[in-house]
Design an enzyme around this catalytic site. Structure first.
Site, PDB file in Angstrom:
ATOM      1  N   TYR A  42      61.320   8.130  66.941  1.00 48.83           N
ATOM      2  CA  TYR A  42      60.147   8.846  67.862  1.00 48.83           C
ATOM      3  C   TYR A  42      59.720   8.121  69.203  1.00 48.83           C
ATOM      4  CZ  TYR A  42      55.876  11.708  68.374  1.00 48.83           C
ATOM      5  OH  TYR A  42      54.768  12.207  68.964  1.00 48.83           O
ATOM      6  N   SER A  97      53.437  10.050  74.119  1.00 52.94           N
ATOM      7  CA  SER A  97      52.681   9.611  73.032  1.00 52.94           C
ATOM      8  C   SER A  97      52.111   8.392  73.243  1.00 52.94           C
ATOM      9  CB  SER A  97      53.348   9.874  71.693  1.00 52.94           C
ATOM     10  OG  SER A  97      52.892   9.197  70.661  1.00 52.94           O
TER      11      SER A  97
HETATM   12  N1  LIG Z   1      50.591  15.436  66.134  1.00 57.01           N
HETATM   13  C1  LIG Z   1      50.361  14.194  66.816  1.00 57.01           C
HETATM   14  O1  LIG Z   1      49.847  13.455  66.183  1.00 57.01           O
HETATM   15  C2  LIG Z   1      51.011  13.797  68.086  1.00 57.01           C
HETATM   16  C3  LIG Z   1      50.829  12.697  68.883  1.00 57.01           C
HETATM   17  C4  LIG Z   1      51.230  12.493  70.252  1.00 57.01           C
HETATM   18  C5  LIG Z   1      52.194  13.309  70.591  1.00 57.01           C
HETATM   19  N2  LIG Z   1      52.546  14.548  70.102  1.00 57.01           N
HETATM   20  C6  LIG Z   1      53.256  15.288  70.824  1.00 57.01           C
HETATM   21  O2  LIG Z   1      52.607  16.584  70.887  1.00 57.01           O
HETATM   22  C7  LIG Z   1      53.750  17.781  70.821  1.00 57.01           C
HETATM   23  C8  LIG Z   1      53.447  18.795  69.893  1.00 57.01           C
HETATM   24  O3  LIG Z   1      53.388  18.431  68.795  1.00 57.01           O
HETATM   25  P1  LIG Z   1      52.644  18.883  67.667  1.00 57.01           P
HETATM   26  O4  LIG Z   1      51.832  17.863  66.791  1.00 57.01           O
HETATM   27  O5  LIG Z   1      51.825  20.030  68.105  1.00 57.01           O
HETATM   28  O6  LIG Z   1      53.739  19.253  66.510  1.00 57.01           O
HETATM   29  P2  LIG Z   1      53.947  20.674  65.578  1.00 57.01           P
HETATM   30  O7  LIG Z   1      52.610  21.336  65.058  1.00 57.01           O
HETATM   31  O8  LIG Z   1      55.020  20.118  64.738  1.00 57.01           O
HETATM   32  O9  LIG Z   1      54.368  21.840  66.948  1.00 57.01           O
HETATM   33  C9  LIG Z   1      55.865  21.342  67.289  1.00 57.01           C
HETATM   34  C10 LIG Z   1      55.868  22.505  68.139  1.00 57.01           C
HETATM   35  O10 LIG Z   1      57.361  22.285  68.916  1.00 57.01           O
HETATM   36  C11 LIG Z   1      58.482  23.414  68.605  1.00 57.01           C
HETATM   37  N3  LIG Z   1      59.524  22.898  68.596  1.00 57.01           N
HETATM   38  C12 LIG Z   1      60.060  21.709  67.557  1.00 57.01           C
HETATM   39  N4  LIG Z   1      61.321  21.570  67.824  1.00 57.01           N
HETATM   40  C13 LIG Z   1      61.939  22.551  68.541  1.00 57.01           C
HETATM   41  C14 LIG Z   1      62.902  22.712  69.282  1.00 57.01           C
HETATM   42  N5  LIG Z   1      64.144  22.081  69.105  1.00 57.01           N
HETATM   43  N6  LIG Z   1      63.031  23.958  70.233  1.00 57.01           N
HETATM   44  C15 LIG Z   1      62.127  24.422  70.498  1.00 57.01           C
HETATM   45  N7  LIG Z   1      60.664  24.154  70.153  1.00 57.01           N
HETATM   46  C16 LIG Z   1      60.805  23.059  69.125  1.00 57.01           C
HETATM   47  C17 LIG Z   1      57.908  23.891  67.336  1.00 57.01           C
HETATM   48  O11 LIG Z   1      58.157  25.176  66.942  1.00 57.01           O
HETATM   49  P3  LIG Z   1      59.296  25.629  66.091  1.00 57.01           P
HETATM   50  O12 LIG Z   1      59.729  24.910  65.105  1.00 57.01           O
HETATM   51  O13 LIG Z   1      59.036  26.992  65.964  1.00 57.01           O
HETATM   52  O14 LIG Z   1      60.450  25.756  67.188  1.00 57.01           O
HETATM   53  C18 LIG Z   1      56.317  23.863  67.487  1.00 57.01           C
HETATM   54  O15 LIG Z   1      55.908  24.989  68.009  1.00 57.01           O
HETATM   55  C19 LIG Z   1      55.005  16.944  70.546  1.00 57.01           C
HETATM   56  O16 LIG Z   1      55.986  16.544  71.494  1.00 57.01           O
HETATM   57  C20 LIG Z   1      54.627  15.693  69.931  1.00 57.01           C
HETATM   58  O17 LIG Z   1      55.565  14.472  69.959  1.00 57.01           O
HETATM   59  C21 LIG Z   1      52.003  14.968  68.854  1.00 57.01           C
END
Ligand SMILES: NC(=O)c1ccc[n+]([C@@H]2O[C@H](COP(=O)([O-])OP(=O)(O)OC[C@H]3O[C@@H](n4cnc5c(N)ncnc54)[C@H](OP(=O)(O)O)[C@@H]3O)[C@@H](O)[C@H]2O)c1
Length: 251
Positions: A151, A138
């Site tokens: 985070y 991130s």
């Molecule tokens: N959204 C943002 O603004 C942002 C910005 C920078 C980076 N990111 C990064 O992008 C990545 C994806 O995030 P997102 O925004 O798409 O979030 P999201 O919509 O909350 O999705 C998170 C995904 O991770 C899975 N997950 C969470 N905990 C888990 C665990 N313990 N074991 C296996 N799977 C798990 C969830 O599925 P289940 O709950 O079904 O397991 C879901 O598929 C993350 O690494 C996040 O830090 C996000």
């Protein structure tokens, strides 16, 4: 380009958009998450697009189980070309994470889970002399933010592990890419109160990543100019940066 791909956190958000972006005839996908219903829904759309799909219910915070599952999927798919450690949990915004109890979960998922996913696949990739590891970090890993130790810390640690691994495995034909993403409109940021400049859809974020990956870059930072500002901000003298980030977060 990528014929055999594993994506963690593929049930929702960015991981789902990456899976859909890669799903086409001739591609084998291993999709991983904890929630079966959402994961099956992603898998169904990927199959409709022509991909061969396997799903794996897994909590990546369980490091040993993750290593076993990834190695098993590597064997079942005939060798993974691409592994994307995307599963992550967001910062706890309701209260500053002062305690181990508050920090442990995000450390186990965002750092240990991602490192377990990527290193599980690595020996086989090195033996084959090809492969690509991708870690989703991130822009917030560039510098400290109030209330975000749970985070920023694990994400910064993950980025450093990826940078080190990249040096080690490049001579063996394996690429390593660090994704430094800005704000993406997913469940993770649903309850965020602070402003989110240059907020992207998960589909837009996934396309930016998938367009860049074939060049096997060390890092993909987006969106600009937010990424540039985050990098420049990290170099400011601490008293000045502290004032700026407090003003940004407090609004
Ligand atoms: N959204 C943002 O603004 C942002 C910005 C920078 C980076 N990111 C990064 O992008 C990545 C994806 O995030 P997102 O925004 O798409 O979030 P999201 O919509 O909350 O999705 C998170 C995904 O991770 C899975 N997950 C969470 N905990 C888990 C665990 N313990 N074991 C296996 N799977 C798990 C969830 O599925 P289940 O709950 O079904 O397991 C879901 O598929 C993350 O690494 C996040 O830090 C996000």
């Amino acid at each position: 380009m990528f014929r055999s791909v594993l994506i963690t956190g593929a049930s929702r958000g960015l991981g789902r958009a990456l899976a859909l972006g890669l799903a086409e005839p001739g591609t084998k996908l291993a999709l991983v998450a904890r929630g079966a219903e959402a994961l099956d829904a992603t898998a169904a759309v990927c199959r409709d697009q022509g991909a061969e799909v396997m799903t794996q219910i897994l909590d990546v915070s369980q490091g040993d189980e993750t290593v076993t599952a990834v190695r098993d999927l590597d064997a079942r798919l005939g060798g993974l070309d691409l592994v994307v450690a995307n599963a992550g949990v967001g910062p706890e915004l309701e209260a500053p994470p002062y305690s181990w109890e508050a920090l442990a979960g995000p450390c186990h998922v965002n750092f240990c889970g991602a490192v377990a996913t990527l290193t599980a696949a690595l020996p086989a990739m090195v033996a084959r002399g090809r492969g690509h590891l991708v870690g989703v970090s991130s822009l917030s890993s560039f510098g400290a933010l109030p209330g975000s130790a749970a985070y920023c810390g694990p994400k910064a640690g993950l980025s450093m592990v990826l940078e080190c691994l990249r040096l080690d495995v490049a001579p063996h034909g394996v690429a390593v890419t660090n994704i430094y993403a800005g704000f993406i409109d997913t469940d993770m940021v649903e309850h965020r109160r602070e402003s989110m400049p240059q907020l992207m859809s998960p589909e837009d974020a996934a396309q930016r990543i998938l367009r860049a990956l074939p060049n096997r870059p060390a890092r993909i930072d987006f969106p600009q100019p937010l990424a540039l500002a985050a990098r420049a901000g990290a170099r400011l003298p601490r008293p000045l940066r502290d004032r700026l980030v407090r003003r940004l977060v407090d609004g």
